[in-house]
Design a protein around this motif. Structure first.
Motif, PDB file in Angstrom:
ATOM      1  N   LEU A 153       0.847  -1.185   0.000  1.00  0.00           N
ATOM      2  CA  LEU A 153       0.000   0.000   0.000  1.00  0.00           C
ATOM      3  C   LEU A 153       0.885   1.238   0.000  1.00  0.00           C
ATOM      4  O   LEU A 153       1.748   1.398   0.872  1.00  0.00           O
ATOM      5  CB  LEU A 153      -0.923   0.002   1.221  1.00  0.00           C
ATOM      6  CG  LEU A 153      -1.939   1.144   1.318  1.00  0.00           C
ATOM      7  CD1 LEU A 153      -2.941   1.068   0.155  1.00  0.00           C
ATOM      8  CD2 LEU A 153      -2.675   1.097   2.659  1.00  0.00           C
ATOM      9  N   LEU A 154       0.691   2.119  -0.960  1.00  0.00           N
ATOM     10  CA  LEU A 154       1.543   3.302  -1.126  1.00  0.00           C
ATOM     11  C   LEU A 154       0.791   4.572  -0.742  1.00  0.00           C
ATOM     12  O   LEU A 154      -0.439   4.579  -0.616  1.00  0.00           O
ATOM     13  CB  LEU A 154       2.017   3.406  -2.577  1.00  0.00           C
ATOM     14  CG  LEU A 154       2.758   2.191  -3.143  1.00  0.00           C
ATOM     15  CD1 LEU A 154       3.076   2.407  -4.614  1.00  0.00           C
ATOM     16  CD2 LEU A 154       4.034   1.910  -2.357  1.00  0.00           C
ATOM     17  N   ASP A 155       1.555   5.622  -0.582  1.00  0.00           N
ATOM     18  CA  ASP A 155       0.956   6.922  -0.312  1.00  0.00           C
ATOM     19  C   ASP A 155       0.303   7.473  -1.577  1.00  0.00           C
ATOM     20  O   ASP A 155       0.529   6.988  -2.689  1.00  0.00           O
ATOM     21  CB  ASP A 155       2.020   7.905   0.192  1.00  0.00           C
ATOM     22  CG  ASP A 155       2.628   7.486   1.522  1.00  0.00           C
ATOM     23  OD1 ASP A 155       1.916   6.809   2.299  1.00  0.00           O
ATOM     24  OD2 ASP A 155       3.815   7.804   1.757  1.00  0.00           O
ATOM     25  N   GLU A 156      -0.485   8.492  -1.395  1.00  0.00           N
ATOM     26  CA  GLU A 156      -1.101   9.139  -2.544  1.00  0.00           C
ATOM     27  C   GLU A 156      -0.026   9.783  -3.412  1.00  0.00           C
ATOM     28  O   GLU A 156       0.928  10.392  -2.915  1.00  0.00           O
ATOM     29  CB  GLU A 156      -2.098  10.203  -2.071  1.00  0.00           C
ATOM     30  CG  GLU A 156      -2.875  10.874  -3.191  1.00  0.00           C
ATOM     31  CD  GLU A 156      -3.896  11.874  -2.675  1.00  0.00           C
ATOM     32  OE1 GLU A 156      -4.663  12.431  -3.491  1.00  0.00           O
ATOM     33  OE2 GLU A 156      -3.921  12.110  -1.438  1.00  0.00           O
ATOM     34  N   GLY A 157      -0.177   9.613  -4.720  1.00  0.00           N
ATOM     35  CA  GLY A 157       0.826  10.150  -5.618  1.00  0.00           C
ATOM     36  C   GLY A 157       0.413   9.995  -7.068  1.00  0.00           C
ATOM     37  O   GLY A 157      -0.715   9.577  -7.367  1.00  0.00           O
ATOM     38  N   PRO A 158       1.308  10.315  -8.003  1.00  0.00           N
ATOM     39  CA  PRO A 158       0.967  10.266  -9.436  1.00  0.00           C
ATOM     40  C   PRO A 158       0.951   8.839  -9.965  1.00  0.00           C
ATOM     41  O   PRO A 158       1.744   7.997  -9.552  1.00  0.00           O
ATOM     42  CB  PRO A 158       2.085  11.086 -10.085  1.00  0.00           C
ATOM     43  CG  PRO A 158       3.251  10.937  -9.158  1.00  0.00           C
ATOM     44  CD  PRO A 158       2.673  10.840  -7.774  1.00  0.00           C
ATOM     45  N   VAL A 159       0.022   8.590 -10.871  1.00  0.00           N
ATOM     46  CA  VAL A 159      -0.041   7.341 -11.624  1.00  0.00           C
ATOM     47  C   VAL A 159      -0.069   7.737 -13.089  1.00  0.00           C
ATOM     48  O   VAL A 159      -1.004   8.419 -13.532  1.00  0.00           O
ATOM     49  CB  VAL A 159      -1.282   6.510 -11.260  1.00  0.00           C
ATOM     50  CG1 VAL A 159      -1.312   5.222 -12.073  1.00  0.00           C
ATOM     51  CG2 VAL A 159      -1.310   6.203  -9.765  1.00  0.00           C
ATOM     52  N   CYS A 160       0.947   7.330 -13.837  1.00  0.00           N
ATOM     53  CA  CYS A 160       1.048   7.763 -15.228  1.00  0.00           C
ATOM     54  C   CYS A 160      -0.037   7.126 -16.078  1.00  0.00           C
ATOM     55  O   CYS A 160      -0.479   6.004 -15.819  1.00  0.00           O
ATOM     56  CB  CYS A 160       2.426   7.446 -15.795  1.00  0.00           C
ATOM     57  SG  CYS A 160       2.780   5.702 -15.934  1.00  0.00           S
ATOM     58  N   GLY A 161      -0.457   7.862 -17.082  1.00  0.00           N
ATOM     59  CA  GLY A 161      -1.469   7.362 -18.001  1.00  0.00           C
ATOM     60  C   GLY A 161      -0.862   6.474 -19.060  1.00  0.00           C
ATOM     61  O   GLY A 161       0.267   5.995 -18.913  1.00  0.00           O
ATOM     62  N   PRO A 162      -1.587   6.220 -20.143  1.00  0.00           N
ATOM     63  CA  PRO A 162      -1.079   5.363 -21.221  1.00  0.00           C
ATOM     64  C   PRO A 162       0.232   5.904 -21.767  1.00  0.00           C
ATOM     65  O   PRO A 162       0.469   7.119 -21.804  1.00  0.00           O
ATOM     66  CB  PRO A 162      -2.192   5.409 -22.266  1.00  0.00           C
ATOM     67  CG  PRO A 162      -3.419   5.774 -21.500  1.00  0.00           C
ATOM     68  CD  PRO A 162      -2.963   6.665 -20.397  1.00  0.00           C
ATOM     69  N   TRP A 163       1.098   4.959 -22.208  1.00  0.00           N
ATOM     70  CA  TRP A 163       2.389   5.364 -22.738  1.00  0.00           C
ATOM     71  C   TRP A 163       2.249   6.151 -24.039  1.00  0.00           C
ATOM     72  O   TRP A 163       3.157   6.868 -24.439  1.00  0.00           O
ATOM     73  CB  TRP A 163       3.268   4.129 -22.969  1.00  0.00           C
ATOM     74  CG  TRP A 163       3.667   3.467 -21.700  1.00  0.00           C
ATOM     75  CD1 TRP A 163       3.209   2.294 -21.192  1.00  0.00           C
ATOM     76  CD2 TRP A 163       4.603   3.959 -20.741  1.00  0.00           C
ATOM     77  NE1 TRP A 163       3.789   2.021 -19.988  1.00  0.00           N
ATOM     78  CE2 TRP A 163       4.661   3.027 -19.677  1.00  0.00           C
ATOM     79  CE3 TRP A 163       5.397   5.106 -20.671  1.00  0.00           C
ATOM     80  CZ2 TRP A 163       5.481   3.201 -18.577  1.00  0.00           C
ATOM     81  CZ3 TRP A 163       6.216   5.276 -19.569  1.00  0.00           C
ATOM     82  CH2 TRP A 163       6.256   4.336 -18.540  1.00  0.00           C
ATOM     83  N   ASN A 164       1.121   5.997 -24.700  1.00  0.00           N
ATOM     84  CA  ASN A 164       0.886   6.801 -25.898  1.00  0.00           C
ATOM     85  C   ASN A 164       0.496   8.204 -25.445  1.00  0.00           C
ATOM     86  O   ASN A 164      -0.646   8.467 -25.086  1.00  0.00           O
ATOM     87  CB  ASN A 164      -0.231   6.181 -26.738  1.00  0.00           C
ATOM     88  CG  ASN A 164      -0.374   6.859 -28.092  1.00  0.00           C
ATOM     89  OD1 ASN A 164       0.005   8.008 -28.268  1.00  0.00           O
ATOM     90  ND2 ASN A 164      -0.934   6.131 -29.041  1.00  0.00           N
ATOM     91  N   THR A 165       1.465   9.112 -25.406  1.00  0.00           N
ATOM     92  CA  THR A 165       1.236  10.451 -24.843  1.00  0.00           C
ATOM     93  C   THR A 165       0.325  11.311 -25.697  1.00  0.00           C
ATOM     94  O   THR A 165      -0.099  12.379 -25.274  1.00  0.00           O
ATOM     95  CB  THR A 165       2.582  11.176 -24.670  1.00  0.00           C
ATOM     96  OG1 THR A 165       3.264  11.220 -25.935  1.00  0.00           O
ATOM     97  CG2 THR A 165       3.462  10.445 -23.672  1.00  0.00           C
ATOM     98  N   ARG A 166       0.009  10.856 -26.895  1.00  0.00           N
ATOM     99  CA  ARG A 166      -0.866  11.651 -27.757  1.00  0.00           C
ATOM    100  C   ARG A 166      -2.334  11.470 -27.390  1.00  0.00           C
ATOM    101  O   ARG A 166      -3.187  12.210 -27.846  1.00  0.00           O
ATOM    102  CB  ARG A 166      -0.647  11.252 -29.218  1.00  0.00           C
ATOM    103  CG  ARG A 166       0.732  11.622 -29.754  1.00  0.00           C
ATOM    104  CD  ARG A 166       0.945  11.065 -31.139  1.00  0.00           C
ATOM    105  NE  ARG A 166       0.871   9.608 -31.148  1.00  0.00           N
ATOM    106  CZ  ARG A 166       0.964   8.854 -32.242  1.00  0.00           C
ATOM    107  NH1 ARG A 166       1.136   9.438 -33.417  1.00  0.00           N
ATOM    108  NH2 ARG A 166       0.888   7.544 -32.162  1.00  0.00           N
ATOM    109  N   ILE A 167      -2.612  10.451 -26.571  1.00  0.00           N
ATOM    110  CA  ILE A 167      -4.002  10.182 -26.206  1.00  0.00           C
ATOM    111  C   ILE A 167      -4.133  10.235 -24.690  1.00  0.00           C
ATOM    112  O   ILE A 167      -3.348   9.640 -23.972  1.00  0.00           O
ATOM    113  CB  ILE A 167      -4.450   8.792 -26.712  1.00  0.00           C
ATOM    114  CG1 ILE A 167      -4.268   8.715 -28.233  1.00  0.00           C
ATOM    115  CG2 ILE A 167      -5.893   8.520 -26.340  1.00  0.00           C
ATOM    116  CD1 ILE A 167      -4.598   7.361 -28.811  1.00  0.00           C
ATOM    117  N   VAL A 168      -5.106  10.947 -24.212  1.00  0.00           N
ATOM    118  CA  VAL A 168      -5.356  11.043 -22.777  1.00  0.00           C
ATOM    119  C   VAL A 168      -6.788  10.617 -22.508  1.00  0.00           C
ATOM    120  O   VAL A 168      -7.721  11.103 -23.150  1.00  0.00           O
ATOM    121  CB  VAL A 168      -5.124  12.487 -22.257  1.00  0.00           C
ATOM    122  CG1 VAL A 168      -5.408  12.548 -20.766  1.00  0.00           C
ATOM    123  CG2 VAL A 168      -3.701  12.941 -22.563  1.00  0.00           C
ATOM    124  N   VAL A 169      -6.952   9.661 -21.584  1.00  0.00           N
ATOM    125  CA  VAL A 169      -8.276   9.157 -21.264  1.00  0.00           C
ATOM    126  C   VAL A 169      -8.856   9.949 -20.112  1.00  0.00           C
ATOM    127  O   VAL A 169      -8.321   9.931 -19.002  1.00  0.00           O
ATOM    128  CB  VAL A 169      -8.203   7.659 -20.888  1.00  0.00           C
ATOM    129  CG1 VAL A 169      -9.593   7.131 -20.564  1.00  0.00           C
ATOM    130  CG2 VAL A 169      -7.570   6.871 -22.023  1.00  0.00           C
TER     131      VAL A 169
END
Length: 310
Positions: A62-78
């Motif tokens: 269990l980790l602290d709150e923090g960033p979770v990266c999105g898809p590796w395709n940086t041209r698309i953001v969900v």
């Protein structure tokens, strides 16, 4: 968690539906059009699988709150979730390297959710699942040969030691100081103390492995010879005895006393499973105690026991 699953955010992939099964964790991307652009485009990372087997998981954290990266395709953001701040937990696994499939490497699946209790619940369930698996070690004895790998023995152990700590495996580390150190340690340890450990780890070469193996077997192997297989060395009938006489193997014929001895054994209809293959007056098999590195062979011949370099 069961049934239809729950929507979580998986680092490098995006939103996935995660389902907990009896033998592992499976997930399906909610946006499959992004799947081909996730980890498959990065050759150095392990291939992303859609199922995590409990047998491959060595820790859940269990980790602290923090960033979770999105898809590796940086041209698309969900849903604007490229690098979102959320509550997180990590599933640590051992998988095969894409570059060298014969090698096993550690890898981390990072999951996220906006609700901290959801992450905590997943960690508790996953931890319970892997803890229920049998044969997972809890205590290990580790022998480290400091001169192995061109003097990198201790560094090699320091590199993998955090994996044992993360998996909550207790380790008793012994740095060998001389040839025969591991052998003497294991040969002198009592069975009661040895049973406290689930296994022994050798960080070294063949010599260290031989020391550990012979140290474990030396005083614990009490059998001087293997039992005779049932029916071995007996003739089934007097006709076979006569056939043996007539064959003239190696131009030799059994004496009358030998034939009587065979016939007496056949007539008894009893087979002694504990009779040695050879006479007790002859040397049989390999005497493991002769492999003690502190003793020298009386014959002066070479020994298969490998010693650690001084």
């Amino acid at each position: 968690m069961q049934g239809d699953g729950e929507v979580l955010f998986l680092g490098g992939v995006g939103e996935v539906t995660v389902t907990l099964g009896h033998d592992g964790l499976s997930f399906l991307p909610l946006h499959p059009e992004l799947g081909s652009s996730c980890l498959s485009s990065i050759g150095l990372l392990p291939k992303l699988e859609n199922k995590i087997k409990f047998s491959d998981v060595y820790a859940v954290e269990l980790l602290d709150e923090g960033p979770v990266c999105g898809p590796w395709n940086t041209r698309i953001v969900v849903q604007s979730k490229k690098n979102s701040e959320m509550h997180r937990f990590a599933v640590h696994v051992i998988t095969r390297s894409r570059k060298h499939p014969s090698q096993l490497v550690p890898y981390e699946y990072l999951f996220g959710h906006k609700d901290p209790e959801t992450c905590k619940s997943w960690v508790e369930h996953l931890s319970a699942c892997i803890n229920n698996e049998q044969d997972r070690p809890k205590n290990l004895m580790v022998f480290v040969h400091p001169l192995c790998g061109k003097g990198r023995g201790c560094k090699n152990w320091e590199m993998v030691a955090p994996l044992f700590d993360r998996a909550k495996v207790n380790t008793k580390v012994i740095i060998t100081e001389r040839a025969g150190h591991a052998y003497d340690t294991l040969a002198s340890i009592s069975d009661k103390e040895l049973k406290k450990f689930d296994g022994v780890v050798a960080v070294g070469g063949d010599g260290l492995f031989n020391e550990i193996l012979n140290g474990l077997l030396n005083l614990r192997n009490k059998t001087s010879y293997p039992p005779t297989p049932e029916g071995f060395g007996y003739f089934g009938s007097t006709e076979k005895c006569q056939g043996y006489r007539n064959d003239g193997l190696n131009n030799s014929t059994p004496t009358s006393d030998a034939v009587k001895n065979v016939m007496l054994r056949v007539g008894s209809n009893k087979s002694d499973d504990h009779e040695p293959l050879l006479s007790t007056g002859q040397s049989v098999g390999l005497d493991i105690s002769s492999l003690n590195p502190n003793t020298e062979s009386s014959t002066g011949g070479s020994s298969s026991f490998s010693l650690l370099p001084k």
